[in-house]
Design an enzyme around this catalytic site. Structure first.
Site, PDB file in Angstrom:
ATOM      1  CG  ASP A  80     -12.462   2.171   2.865  1.00 21.69           C
ATOM      2  OD1 ASP A  80     -11.806   1.417   2.130  1.00 21.69           O
ATOM      3  OD2 ASP A  80     -11.977   3.180   3.406  1.00 21.69           O
ATOM      4  CG  ASP A 116      -5.777   4.801   0.166  1.00 19.03           C
ATOM      5  OD1 ASP A 116      -6.758   5.340  -0.354  1.00 19.03           O
ATOM      6  OD2 ASP A 116      -5.832   4.209   1.274  1.00 19.03           O
ATOM      7  CD1 TRP A 129      -3.054   1.271   1.196  1.00 18.97           C
ATOM      8  CD2 TRP A 129      -1.404   2.425   2.142  1.00 18.97           C
ATOM      9  NE1 TRP A 129      -3.563   2.485   1.585  1.00 18.97           N
ATOM     10  CE2 TRP A 129      -2.561   3.220   2.174  1.00 18.97           C
ATOM     11  CE3 TRP A 129      -0.230   2.955   2.677  1.00 18.97           C
ATOM     12  CZ2 TRP A 129      -2.604   4.506   2.723  1.00 18.97           C
ATOM     13  CZ3 TRP A 129      -0.255   4.240   3.216  1.00 18.97           C
ATOM     14  CH2 TRP A 129      -1.438   4.999   3.239  1.00 18.97           C
TER      15      TRP A 129
HETATM   16  C1  DGJ Z   1      -8.423   3.875   2.908  1.00 20.97           C
HETATM   17  C2  DGJ Z   1      -8.569   2.637   2.077  1.00 20.97           C
HETATM   18  O1  DGJ Z   1      -9.760   2.652   1.375  1.00 20.97           O
HETATM   19  C3  DGJ Z   1      -8.465   1.415   2.967  1.00 20.97           C
HETATM   20  O2  DGJ Z   1      -8.664   0.254   2.223  1.00 20.97           O
HETATM   21  C4  DGJ Z   1      -7.123   1.402   3.640  1.00 20.97           C
HETATM   22  O3  DGJ Z   1      -6.115   1.225   2.686  1.00 20.97           O
HETATM   23  C5  DGJ Z   1      -6.923   2.702   4.408  1.00 20.97           C
HETATM   24  N1  DGJ Z   1      -7.156   3.850   3.586  1.00 20.97           N
HETATM   25  C6  DGJ Z   1      -5.529   2.761   4.983  1.00 20.97           C
HETATM   26  O4  DGJ Z   1      -5.266   3.952   5.550  1.00 20.97           O
END
Ligand code: DGJ
Length: 718
Positions: free
Chosen positions: A519, A452, A385
């Site tokens: 999410d 992200d 990530w």
């Molecule tokens: C937001 C993302 O949508 C989640 O899946 C995760 O990666 C978090 N950020 C981590 O901070």
């Protein structure tokens, strides 16, 4: 596919025809609908009645302020002296190359393109409207270009990508709106006489209002989308003469581009599609995105089943925990392990370290090289990530380069999730991002990168230039960064993410073959998000994960099999701590992953059908059908079970009516039985299939807001 004869531009797609009349000052739409045979006797009778009403009855391909037409316009130009007037007049129509501009994504492999050129005489500004058709989809790509062939600069206050004027003012407009964890929730409204605006001013395509947009009438639906990840604006305006004007493009909010002599400005590409209904629209848009938008390297390439650490561990893990999770994920059948947020700098919560992309030695067991080697030893591929466009004030990067942050000198910037954005329009920042992401990939040998983006823009800096087109420059800089990284690392599978699905658009998908849809992993709520997204985006573009139950946000409990049946609507992943699973759940997940792998090609690339579109109704589902219609797989869900109500039935779609299919229910761990029966495609599609026994779900938790589901596999046997 494209012909230009007797002033008529004709564009054919497999099932539709678009006719544009160029015999006048501004070209007019004459027809956009079902594909027509050759026009033998002309089509003059389709023209608007010009004499009576002037511009109000026109169905123009572009519009400008004034000239008797005071509706929303697609183009707004201001002379450098401040005056506002323009009069674009048709010059020529010809077949052309599909237009391109550095770093601006657009659909590839068009079969033919037509350019319709207009010119504003005194200023020397030329406007080209391009329409591109494709062999294998009814989607049409449209963009608009301005060229300054004059001697003075002009200020462009608006340049939409597409204008489509339609007869009628009884259209229903569907938009897909929401917020974090509730992205793309569908809303239908009748335009009537008035102006409807769908817009994002966040700097991203946004969770608030998606650029996907439908306009429906009794004959079918027009679908619109935009190959762009920034601010956008779609309007539908109806007047009393029964004309509805649709405009699609970049938003004109804080937009002004100075176009000097010899300079050129190309709009982002819009996509439009006329279809007999939403099913046909989905088919055309999925074909378009799969073949013409997703990076070629990943088009049709099976997506791995992944385990992601985020919902299982949050920020709290060490290398031992991650490796143990990976080992168990491997035993369950996963193919890729993704280390989410928290592996770098001093990041133990969301208050620090964005920008410091060097591994935390304790949490990674000595660095990224060491961690990825240990994860790989379990037999899984390695994913990581990152949030490259952001900066924490508590970071070494900010301490060394406060000027990298997107902020206005002398003002306390607005913070969201404790973070600021990087001003990626600055060349050193662009270089920093390319270097730091490249470094992460090289050190870890990552097969997958989750990119992200957890906040939207505010405090737009001028940087010696005009902040009014900052939004545009930001997105073009993002594309430049993405183009450079994806060129350098063509085999890395990038997954876009923006606090879930806050930047789910065709621009991002041009570089990253999949996006984390939301999410929100509560199976019940997720269904609506996935169903709406799937209207215009294919399954292989959507990340979909099974998370723990009760759900971390809603506290709803849902049987594991139902969570799986929902997640199979996209690219399957799991986002939970495998160490917390019971022996029974492990057995179940092992069987689920084996099942998914067996039918992966169908799940990810089959022709997608929604089995029930009315999301408020009790039954809904999806079905993925093979190209030859000899196999299909999908799930049916019953929600809102109420006491004293019953008779839950559904029908399949997309089968061969005369073929005979064997229908098998997947053997789920929460049901004693799994029915098998055979029937003709016609009966399966036109008859109503009962869901006997669906409420006997052994794992349906008490006091839960649960949904019941079954998965079916169909095979043609005759
Ligand atoms: C937001 C993302 O949508 C989640 O899946 C995760 O990666 C978090 N950020 C981590 O901070």
């Amino acid at each position: 596919m494209i012909s230009i004869r007797e002033n008529i531009v004709r564009l054919d797609t497999p099932n539709t025809t678009l006719l544009i009349d160029t015999d006048g000052e501004i070209p007019q739409y004459l027809y956009y609908g079902k594909r027509l045979p050759p026009l033998k006797d002309g089509c003059a009778f389709l023209r608007p009645e010009k004499e009576r009403t002037g511009a109000l009855l026109d169905r123009q391909i572009l519009s400008q302020f004034g000239r008797g037409d005071y509706r929303e316009s697609s183009l707004l130009l201001r002379d450098a002296d401040g005056s506002v007037a323009s009069r674009f007049v048709f010059r020529k129509a010809e077949t052309a190359e599909k237009p391109a501009a550095a770093n601006l994504p657009g659909a590839r492999d068009a079969a033919a393109t037509v350019k319709i050129q207009l010119c504003d005489q005194p200023s020397g500004i030329v406007c080209n409207v391009f329409y591109s058709a494709f062999e294998d989809t009814d989607a049409v790509a449209v963009s608009t270009e301005l060229l300054n062939e004059g001697e003075r600069p002009v200020l462009v206050g608006k340049l939409a990508s597409l204008q489509l004027d339609l007869n009628g003012n009884d259209y229903t407009v569907s938009t897909f709106d929401g917020s974090w964890a509730a992205e793309r929730i569908r809303h239908d409204r009748t335009v009537g006489n008035g102006l409807f605006v769908n817009q994002s001013k966040t700097g991203s395509s946004s969770a608030l209002h998606s650029p996907m947009f439908l306009v429906s009438d009794t004959e079918g639906v027009f679908g619109f989308n935009l190959v762009w990840s920034g601010n956008h604006k779609e309007t539908a305006e109806s007047n009393s003469f029964g004309v509805t004007r649709i405009i699609v493009g970049e938003s004109d909010f804080l937009y002004e581009v100075r176009l000097g002599p010899g300079e050129r400005l190309l709009s982002p590409e819009a996509v439009m599609c006329r279809a007999s209904g939403e099913e046909e629209l989905t088919k055309a848009m999925h074909a378009f995105v799969n073949a013409h938008i997703l990076p070629k390297r990943f088009s049709g390439v099976p997506r791995p089943v992944l385990f992601n650490s985020w919902e299982g561990t949050g920020f709290c893990f060490d290398a031992g925990k991650l490796v143990s999770m990976a080992r168990q994920a491997k035993a369950l059948g996963a193919e890729l392990f993704v280390v989410d947020d928290g592996w770098f700098g001093r990041r133990n919560d969301d208050a620090s370290s964005l920008g410091d992309w060097s591994a935390n030695p304790e949490k990674t067991g000595g660095g990224l090289e060491a961690l990825s080697a240990r994860i790989r030893e379990t037999g899984l591929r390695f994913g990581i990530w990152t949030e490259p466009e952001m900066i924490s004030e508590d970071s070494d990067l900010f301490r060394a380069h406060p000027e990298y942050a997107m902020a206005v000198p002398g003002r306390d910037p607005y913070r969201h999730r404790n973070q600021l954005m990087l001003d990626i329009t600055l060349p050193p920042v662009k270089e920093y991002i390319v270097r730091s992401v490249g470094d992460i990939i090289e050190k870890s040998g990552a097969d997958y990168v989750k990119w992200d983006y957890n906040r939207n823009m505010s405090d737009l800096p001028a940087n010696g230039r005009n902040a009014v087109h900052y939004f545009r420059r930001y997105i073009l800089s993002l594309y430049e960064i993405l183009a450079s990284l994806t060129k350098k690392y063509p085999d890395v599978l990038f997954e876009g993410c923006a606090a879930g699905g806050g930047r789910f658009d065709l621009g991002i998908l041009s570089f990253m073959p999949q996006i984390w849809t939301s999410d929100n992993t509560d199976a019940r709520e997720r269904l609506d998000i996935q169903f709406s997204t799937a209207l215009m985006f294919p399954q292989a573009a959507m990340g979909a994960h099974v998370s723990a139950s009760p759900n971390g946000f809603t506290r709803n409990s849902t049987p594991l099999e139902t969570r799986f049946n929902v997640a199979c609507g996209g690219n399957l992943g799991y986002e939970l701590d495998p160490e917390t699973l019971s022996i029974k759940d492990r057995r179940t997940i092992r069987a689920q992953i084996a099942f998914y792998k067996k039918y992966r090609a169908l799940f990810q690339f089959g022709t997608y059908y929604l089995l029930e579109r009315k999301h408020a109704s009790e039954i809904c589902g999806y079905l993925s059908v093979s190209p030859k219609k000899n196999a299909a797989v999908g799930s049916v869900f019953v929600r809102n079970k109420e006491t004293g109500k019953g008779n839950f039935r559904f029908s399949f779609k997309g089968l061969l009516p005369d073929a005979v299919y064997c229908v098998t229910e997947r053997r789920q761990s929460n049901y004693a039985s799994a029915h098998t029966f055979t029937a003709t495609g016609a009966l399966l599609m036109y008859g109503e299939i009962g869901l006997d026994g669906i409420f006997e779900d052994a794992d349906a938790p008490e006091n839960s807001n649960c949904i019941f589901s079954r998965m079916f596999v169909l095979k043609k046997i005759k």
